[in-house]
Design a protein around this motif. Structure first.
Motif, short mmCIF file in Angstrom:
data_model
loop_
_atom_site.label_atom_id
_atom_site.label_comp_id
_atom_site.label_asym_id
_atom_site.label_seq_id
_atom_site.Cartn_x
_atom_site.Cartn_y
_atom_site.Cartn_z
N ARG A 186 0.83 -1.20 0.00
CA ARG A 186 0.00 0.00 0.00
C ARG A 186 0.87 1.26 0.00
NH1 ARG A 186 -4.50 0.77 -2.06
NH2 ARG A 186 -3.66 2.73 -2.70
N PHE A 187 1.92 1.23 0.80
CA PHE A 187 2.87 2.35 0.85
C PHE A 187 3.47 2.60 -0.53
CE2 PHE A 187 7.20 3.94 1.17
CZ PHE A 187 7.01 5.11 1.91
N ALA A 188 3.91 1.54 -1.20
CA ALA A 188 4.51 1.66 -2.52
C ALA A 188 3.51 2.25 -3.52
CB ALA A 188 5.02 0.30 -3.01
N LEU A 189 2.29 1.77 -3.49
CA LEU A 189 1.26 2.29 -4.40
C LEU A 189 0.95 3.76 -4.10
CD1 LEU A 189 -1.22 -0.71 -4.51
CD2 LEU A 189 0.20 0.14 -6.40
N ASP A 190 0.79 4.09 -2.84
CA ASP A 190 0.46 5.47 -2.46
C ASP A 190 1.56 6.45 -2.81
OD1 ASP A 190 -1.92 4.51 -1.48
OD2 ASP A 190 -1.42 4.82 0.64
N ASN A 191 2.79 5.96 -2.86
CA ASN A 191 3.94 6.82 -3.16
C ASN A 191 4.48 6.63 -4.57
OD1 ASN A 191 4.68 8.33 -0.53
ND2 ASN A 191 4.13 6.27 0.12
N GLU A 192 3.72 5.92 -5.40
CA GLU A 192 4.07 5.68 -6.80
C GLU A 192 5.48 5.13 -6.97
OE1 GLU A 192 3.22 9.31 -8.88
OE2 GLU A 192 1.09 9.21 -8.39
N LEU A 193 5.80 4.15 -6.15
CA LEU A 193 7.10 3.50 -6.22
C LEU A 193 6.97 2.19 -6.99
CD1 LEU A 193 8.16 4.01 -2.51
CD2 LEU A 193 8.95 5.31 -4.49
N ASP A 194 7.80 2.02 -8.01
CA ASP A 194 7.78 0.79 -8.79
C ASP A 194 8.47 -0.35 -8.05
OD1 ASP A 194 6.49 2.02 -10.90
OD2 ASP A 194 8.37 2.61 -11.85
#
Length: 65
Positions: free
Chosen positions: A36-44
């Motif tokens: 969720r953190f990765a998605l929310d911060n647009e991290l691939d």
């Protein structure tokens, strides 16, 4: 003690690594929260080893190690 800052180490192009094998409590839903953190911060790419390194380094440093 001769331990470098974690940000300096992680920003190097080539890093010697060692394995740190562990299990975490499923109730904490850490995998789901990291996704969720990765998605929310647009991290691939979210390297779990680097996250663990930062967290453990901070935890140990605050305790004087």
């Amino acid at each position: 003690m001769g331990i470098p800052e974690v940000s300096v180490v992680l920003n190097q192009r080539i890093i010697a690594r060692e394995s740190l094998d562990s299990s975490v409590p499923a109730a904490l839903k850490l995998k789901k929260r990291l996704k969720r953190f990765a998605l929310d911060n647009e991290l691939d790419h979210l390297p779990i080893g680097d996250i663990v390194s930062v967290a453990l380094d901070e935890w140990l440093t605050t305790r004087g190690f």
